[in-house]
Design a protein around this motif. Structure first.
Motif, PDB file in Angstrom:
ATOM      1  N   SER A 240       1.502   2.843   4.784  1.00  0.00           N
ATOM      2  CA  SER A 240       0.428   3.469   5.557  1.00  0.00           C
ATOM      3  C   SER A 240      -0.670   3.972   4.635  1.00  0.00           C
ATOM      4  N   TRP A 241      -1.817   4.282   5.270  1.00  0.00           N
ATOM      5  CA  TRP A 241      -2.903   4.859   4.463  1.00  0.00           C
ATOM      6  C   TRP A 241      -2.589   6.290   4.055  1.00  0.00           C
ATOM      7  N   TYR A 242      -1.622   6.945   4.737  1.00  0.00           N
ATOM      8  CA  TYR A 242      -1.183   8.268   4.287  1.00  0.00           C
ATOM      9  C   TYR A 242      -0.734   8.188   2.820  1.00  0.00           C
TER      10      TYR A 242
ATOM     11  N   VAL B  51     -11.380 -10.010  15.353  1.00  0.00           N
ATOM     12  CA  VAL B  51     -11.234  -8.670  14.786  1.00  0.00           C
ATOM     13  C   VAL B  51      -9.954  -8.633  13.962  1.00  0.00           C
ATOM     14  N   ILE B  52     -10.079  -8.108  12.742  1.00  0.00           N
ATOM     15  CA  ILE B  52      -8.910  -7.957  11.864  1.00  0.00           C
ATOM     16  C   ILE B  52      -8.536  -6.485  11.852  1.00  0.00           C
ATOM     17  N   GLY B  53      -7.311  -6.171  12.249  1.00  0.00           N
ATOM     18  CA  GLY B  53      -6.857  -4.790  12.204  1.00  0.00           C
ATOM     19  C   GLY B  53      -6.533  -4.235  13.573  1.00  0.00           C
ATOM     20  N   THR B  54      -5.374  -3.596  13.667  1.00  0.00           N
ATOM     21  CA  THR B  54      -4.935  -2.968  14.920  1.00  0.00           C
ATOM     22  C   THR B  54      -4.447  -1.544  14.660  1.00  0.00           C
ATOM     23  N   GLY B  55      -5.194  -0.807  13.818  1.00  0.00           N
ATOM     24  CA  GLY B  55      -4.970   0.639  13.682  1.00  0.00           C
ATOM     25  C   GLY B  55      -5.734   1.334  14.804  1.00  0.00           C
TER      26      GLY B  55
ATOM     27  N   ASP C  23      -0.660 -13.483  15.136  1.00  0.00           N
ATOM     28  CA  ASP C  23       0.202 -12.684  14.255  1.00  0.00           C
ATOM     29  C   ASP C  23      -0.038 -13.135  12.810  1.00  0.00           C
ATOM     30  N   VAL C  24      -0.707 -12.280  12.029  1.00  0.00           N
ATOM     31  CA  VAL C  24      -1.002 -12.681  10.643  1.00  0.00           C
ATOM     32  C   VAL C  24      -0.065 -11.976   9.640  1.00  0.00           C
ATOM     33  N   SER C  25       1.095 -11.540  10.151  1.00  0.00           N
ATOM     34  CA  SER C  25       2.095 -10.963   9.240  1.00  0.00           C
ATOM     35  C   SER C  25       2.732 -12.091   8.430  1.00  0.00           C
TER      36      SER C  25
ATOM     37  N   PRO D   1     -14.928   3.049   3.136  1.00  0.00           N
ATOM     38  CA  PRO D   1     -14.364   1.911   3.869  1.00  0.00           C
ATOM     39  C   PRO D   1     -13.500   1.024   2.979  1.00  0.00           C
ATOM     40  N   PHE D   2     -12.446   0.488   3.556  1.00  0.00           N
ATOM     41  CA  PHE D   2     -11.649  -0.520   2.844  1.00  0.00           C
ATOM     42  C   PHE D   2     -11.807  -1.856   3.573  1.00  0.00           C
ATOM     43  N   LYS D   3     -12.158  -2.882   2.814  1.00  0.00           N
ATOM     44  CA  LYS D   3     -12.268  -4.230   3.375  1.00  0.00           C
ATOM     45  C   LYS D   3     -11.495  -5.172   2.464  1.00  0.00           C
TER      46      LYS D   3
ATOM     47  N   PHE E 283     -14.233  -6.261  10.762  1.00  0.00           N
ATOM     48  CA  PHE E 283     -13.184  -5.700   9.914  1.00  0.00           C
ATOM     49  C   PHE E 283     -12.875  -4.291  10.405  1.00  0.00           C
ATOM     50  N   ALA E 284     -11.754  -4.152  11.115  1.00  0.00           N
ATOM     51  CA  ALA E 284     -11.276  -2.811  11.508  1.00  0.00           C
ATOM     52  C   ALA E 284     -10.137  -2.477  10.550  1.00  0.00           C
ATOM     53  N   THR E 285     -10.446  -2.577   9.277  1.00  0.00           N
ATOM     54  CA  THR E 285      -9.398  -2.567   8.242  1.00  0.00           C
ATOM     55  C   THR E 285      -9.271  -1.234   7.524  1.00  0.00           C
ATOM     56  N   GLY E 286      -9.925  -0.193   8.056  1.00  0.00           N
ATOM     57  CA  GLY E 286      -9.623   1.142   7.596  1.00  0.00           C
ATOM     58  C   GLY E 286     -10.358   1.588   6.348  1.00  0.00           C
ATOM     59  N   PHE E 287      -9.690   2.467   5.614  1.00  0.00           N
ATOM     60  CA  PHE E 287     -10.358   3.232   4.566  1.00  0.00           C
ATOM     61  C   PHE E 287      -9.482   3.348   3.310  1.00  0.00           C
ATOM     62  N   ASP E 288     -10.145   3.534   2.198  1.00  0.00           N
ATOM     63  CA  ASP E 288      -9.457   4.026   1.000  1.00  0.00           C
ATOM     64  C   ASP E 288      -9.352   5.533   1.235  1.00  0.00           C
TER      65      ASP E 288
ATOM     66  N   ALA F  41       5.494   7.374  11.628  1.00  0.00           N
ATOM     67  CA  ALA F  41       5.505   7.159  10.171  1.00  0.00           C
ATOM     68  C   ALA F  41       4.130   6.685   9.704  1.00  0.00           C
ATOM     69  N   LYS F  42       3.418   5.984  10.597  1.00  0.00           N
ATOM     70  CA  LYS F  42       1.996   5.690  10.391  1.00  0.00           C
ATOM     71  C   LYS F  42       1.228   6.606  11.335  1.00  0.00           C
ATOM     72  N   ARG F  43      -0.045   6.776  11.118  1.00  0.00           N
ATOM     73  CA  ARG F  43      -0.862   7.618  11.999  1.00  0.00           C
ATOM     74  C   ARG F  43      -0.802   7.057  13.422  1.00  0.00           C
TER      75      ARG F  43
HETATM   76  P1  NA7 Z   1      -5.979   1.739   9.599  1.00  0.00           P
HETATM   77  O1  NA7 Z   1      -5.137   2.611  10.420  1.00  0.00           O
HETATM   78  O2  NA7 Z   1      -5.769   1.733   8.119  1.00  0.00           O
HETATM   79  O3  NA7 Z   1      -5.830   0.264  10.162  1.00  0.00           O
HETATM   80  C1  NA7 Z   1      -6.288  -0.837   9.452  1.00  0.00           C
HETATM   81  C2  NA7 Z   1      -5.792  -2.089  10.090  1.00  0.00           C
HETATM   82  O4  NA7 Z   1      -6.265  -3.211   9.332  1.00  0.00           O
HETATM   83  C3  NA7 Z   1      -4.270  -2.193  10.121  1.00  0.00           C
HETATM   84  O5  NA7 Z   1      -3.882  -2.773  11.322  1.00  0.00           O
HETATM   85  C4  NA7 Z   1      -3.994  -3.118   8.936  1.00  0.00           C
HETATM   86  O6  NA7 Z   1      -2.774  -3.798   9.024  1.00  0.00           O
HETATM   87  C5  NA7 Z   1      -5.162  -4.050   9.021  1.00  0.00           C
HETATM   88  N1  NA7 Z   1      -5.402  -4.757   7.767  1.00  0.00           N
HETATM   89  C6  NA7 Z   1      -5.802  -4.234   6.588  1.00  0.00           C
HETATM   90  N2  NA7 Z   1      -5.884  -5.207   5.656  1.00  0.00           N
HETATM   91  C7  NA7 Z   1      -5.524  -6.350   6.261  1.00  0.00           C
HETATM   92  C8  NA7 Z   1      -5.391  -7.694   5.820  1.00  0.00           C
HETATM   93  N3  NA7 Z   1      -5.639  -8.025   4.549  1.00  0.00           N
HETATM   94  N4  NA7 Z   1      -4.985  -8.619   6.704  1.00  0.00           N
HETATM   95  C9  NA7 Z   1      -4.726  -8.279   7.973  1.00  0.00           C
HETATM   96  N5  NA7 Z   1      -4.823  -7.033   8.458  1.00  0.00           N
HETATM   97  C10 NA7 Z   1      -5.215  -6.073   7.605  1.00  0.00           C
HETATM   98  O7  NA7 Z   1      -7.530   2.061   9.796  1.00  0.00           O
HETATM   99  P2  NA7 Z   1      -8.273   2.559  11.111  1.00  0.00           P
HETATM  100  O8  NA7 Z   1      -9.728   2.502  10.818  1.00  0.00           O
HETATM  101  O9  NA7 Z   1      -7.780   1.846  12.305  1.00  0.00           O
HETATM  102  O10 NA7 Z   1      -7.818   4.027  11.285  1.00  0.00           O
HETATM  103  C11 NA7 Z   1      -7.947   4.966  10.240  1.00  0.00           C
HETATM  104  C12 NA7 Z   1      -7.873   6.353  10.793  1.00  0.00           C
HETATM  105  O11 NA7 Z   1      -9.146   6.755  11.274  1.00  0.00           O
HETATM  106  C13 NA7 Z   1      -6.993   6.531  11.982  1.00  0.00           C
HETATM  107  O12 NA7 Z   1      -5.666   6.545  11.686  1.00  0.00           O
HETATM  108  C14 NA7 Z   1      -7.491   7.829  12.554  1.00  0.00           C
HETATM  109  O13 NA7 Z   1      -6.982   8.903  11.829  1.00  0.00           O
HETATM  110  C15 NA7 Z   1      -8.962   7.719  12.332  1.00  0.00           C
HETATM  111  P3  NA7 Z   1      -1.412  -3.151   8.401  1.00  0.00           P
HETATM  112  O14 NA7 Z   1      -1.017  -2.066   9.356  1.00  0.00           O
HETATM  113  O15 NA7 Z   1      -1.807  -2.592   7.047  1.00  0.00           O
HETATM  114  O16 NA7 Z   1      -0.484  -4.253   8.302  1.00  0.00           O
END
Ligand code: NA7
Length: 557
Positions: free
Chosen positions: A505-507, A191-195, A360-362, A156-158, A390-395, A337-339
């Protein structure tokens, strides 16, 4: 000593086991099955207390797979596919977890899996040609082969926001969701994150919390999945055609058995492109990306511009408030370009609810400054919250491998070797780390494809390779310097010719501060990749070098 040793008189048979496999998800389960069937002693270590990998950990509300269920499963067993039946077009997390438990039971896999056992380090012993694997609880195991099945999206990435320890509410990362769940009914949830994850969570939670505030840094292109129950007759048809379905999937770029409406959009008028896209929009899911050959959408900027604009218009049409709609429309990167995420529950319309709001936290909006005792402080406001998600994805791609301290020949650590980005041959092995295989490792197609098919391809290749080594009396295998350099160069070149550099992107590891940004999956397609791997094996593992066990003493019979 295993049956395989007895048959072949292999050196290295003084080890505790022939192979240690890390992880009991799709990869680890199948690797265990294949090697065990061939007579090897295999020990799987799994951090969780059950099988499932990704589907064991990701239990957040709305978790679902965006590959269609009838192809998001193993293809190798006629028996399993005849006896298992998926209920929906896209499988929900609990159903995939149930499936993997079913497979583990059917194949009697649990007896060789140690649960709640975390691999902390693995150290190569050059003299013995073996790996010493140390577990977090202090146990040490010697093995000839060390195989990672740790997944591409499991560490997990937070983000490290100041003040989180002062927050008086509760917080959770989506991939470490509490077993007892979270009751949102009278809570203000942020919720933080819109992946992909955030989009699933938001669609599922909107309307179930007192208020849901979405903190979005980058908007995304969510295509409707069009989920629905699978009807009996539909399932019968799938079963009747399964061989053909799998063959088609194996021969495709994404590992999915979908036809393209047209190979290329280049010769079509904009109107014809839009008609094709509308048809695919109605079909939903990855069939939309397959409107044209997916590689084509990801290489041709003009075609991509039409596709991206098509989705933008769809988003605008769904969101009542034009200001909110504009915030949700991606303009900073081309589609793909992103997943690409999927939309299961009318994601965009969630923002039409009074109890859901978007921040909008851009950098152009109000970036998050810190967490406070009460909630989230942006540059413009403080948002009162009871729960932060935190829906902030993964390393991604390398995180879970590098989380283990892996030390190869001459004390070289994997962290050192991959400091400027991963270096592998075929995404399967890395020089200096003999007999270490990485299932769906960096620079293999992995996340750009239907994962179970890519996993099966890797597992079968590794099993064949180990079998070949024993048939030929080889002790260890690793890539040559030249083949590894060539593979890294080729992967980068292919990625440079696509649109992946147009987005953070995380790619590419852009999401993790301090990580070297390199495009990591192999983008040439599963079909091309499989051909390359098959050729390498046919040519006596061209690009690899073996050390032979000729001088090693034969094990006792
Ligand atoms: P993702 O696709 O990496 O999405 C993480 C989201 O968290 C993305 O919207 C990020 O915004 C956001 N993020 C990360 N750090 C921050 C900070 N510091 N502030 C605000 N927002 C942040 O992870 P998911 O878990 O959704 O998906 C991963 C994969 O799992 C998915 O693609 C499928 O293959 C299954 P950002 O876009 O970086 O601006």
């Amino acid at each position: 000593m295993s049956d395989a040793d007895a048959r072949t008189g292999r050196a290295g048979s003084n080890t505790d086991v022939d192979a240690v496999v890390v992880g009991a998800g799709f990869s680890g389960l199948y690797m265990l099955h294949r090697l065990r069937e061939r007579g090897y002693d295999v020990q799987v270590y799994e951090k969780g207390d059950g099988v499932g990998g990704t589907w064991y950990w990701n239990t957040y509300p709305g978790a679902r797979c965006d590959s269609e269920s009838h192809i998001y499963c193993y293809s190798f067993s006629d028996e399993i596919r005849e006896t298992w039946e998926w209920t929906e077009r896209y499988p929900e997390q609990p159903e995939i977890l149930e499936y993997l438990n079913y497979v583990a039971d059917e194949l009697d896999l649990r007896r060789d899996i140690a649960f709640e056992r975390e691999v902390e380090s693995a150290t190569y012993d050059e003299d013995a040609g073996t790996w010493t694997v140390a577990l977090a609880d202090g146990e040490v195991v010697e093995t000839r082969f060390f195989i990672t099945g740790v997944g591409c999206l499991s560490e997990p990435f937070k983000p490290d926001f100041d003040g989180l320890d002062e927050f008086e509410g509760e917080w959770h990362h989506t991939s470490r969701w509490p077993d007892e769940g979270v009751d949102f009914s009278d809570k203000h949830v942020g919720v933080i994150g819109t992946g992909s994850t955030g989009i699933q969570f938001i669609s599922e939670t909107g309307g179930k919390a007192e208020h849901l505030t979405v903190f979005q840094r980058t908007p995304n292109y969510a295509v409707p999945a069009r989920n629905r129950p699978l009807e009996d007759d539909e399932y019968e048809e799938i079963r009747a055609n399964y061989d053909e379905i799998w063959e088609k999937a194996r021969d495709s770029r994404l590992g999915m058995p979908f036809d393209h409406e047209h190979y290329s959009a280049a010769s079509l008028s904009e109107e014809e492109i839009r008609e094709t896209l509308e048809d695919r929009w109605q079909q939903g899911g990855f069939r939309f990306l397959h409107a044209f050959e997916p590689g084509h959408v990801l290489t041709n900027m003009e075609v991509n511009a039409v596709v991206s604009e098509f989705i933008r218009e769809k988003i605008r049409a769904k969101v009542d408030d034009p200001e909110t709609a504009e915030k949700l429309v991606p303009s900073d990167h081309p589609y793909g370009a992103k997943r690409p995420p999927m939309d299961y529950n009318d994601y965009y319309r969630t923002y039409n609810r009074d109890d859901v709001s978007l921040v909008d936290v851009s950098d152009d909006g109000e970036p998050i400054e810190r967490v406070t005792a009460r909630g989230i402080q942006t540059t413009a406001d403080e948002y009162d919250l009871d729960v932060i998600v935190f829906a902030t994805g993964f390393d991604a791609m390398t995180g879970a491998i590098l989380a283990m301290d892996i030390e190869g020949r001459d004390g070289l650590t994997m962290q050192e070797k991959w400091a400027d980005g991963p270096r592998t041959y075929l995404g399967l092995m890395t020089r200096g780390f003999p007999n270490l295989f990485t299932i769906t490792g960096p620079q293999s197609p992995s996340v750009l494809t239907n994962m179970p098919l890519s996993i099966e391809q890797h597992v079968e290749w590794i099993e064949d390779c180990i079998g070949y080594m024993d048939e030929h009396g080889h002790d260890t295998i690793e890539p040559t310097e030249a083949s590894e350099t060539q593979w890294v160069t080729n992967t980068n070149m292919l990625a440079d010719n696509m649109l992946f550099s147009e987005a953070d992107s995380w790619y590419r590891g852009d999401n993790v501060p301090g990580k070297t940004a390199v495009f990591t999956p192999f983008p040439g397609g599963l079909d091309m990749y499989r051909d390359i791997c098959d050729r390498v094996a046919r040519d006596d593992y061209d690009g690899f070098e073996f050390s032979d066990a000729a001088d090693a003493p034969l094990p006792e019979q």
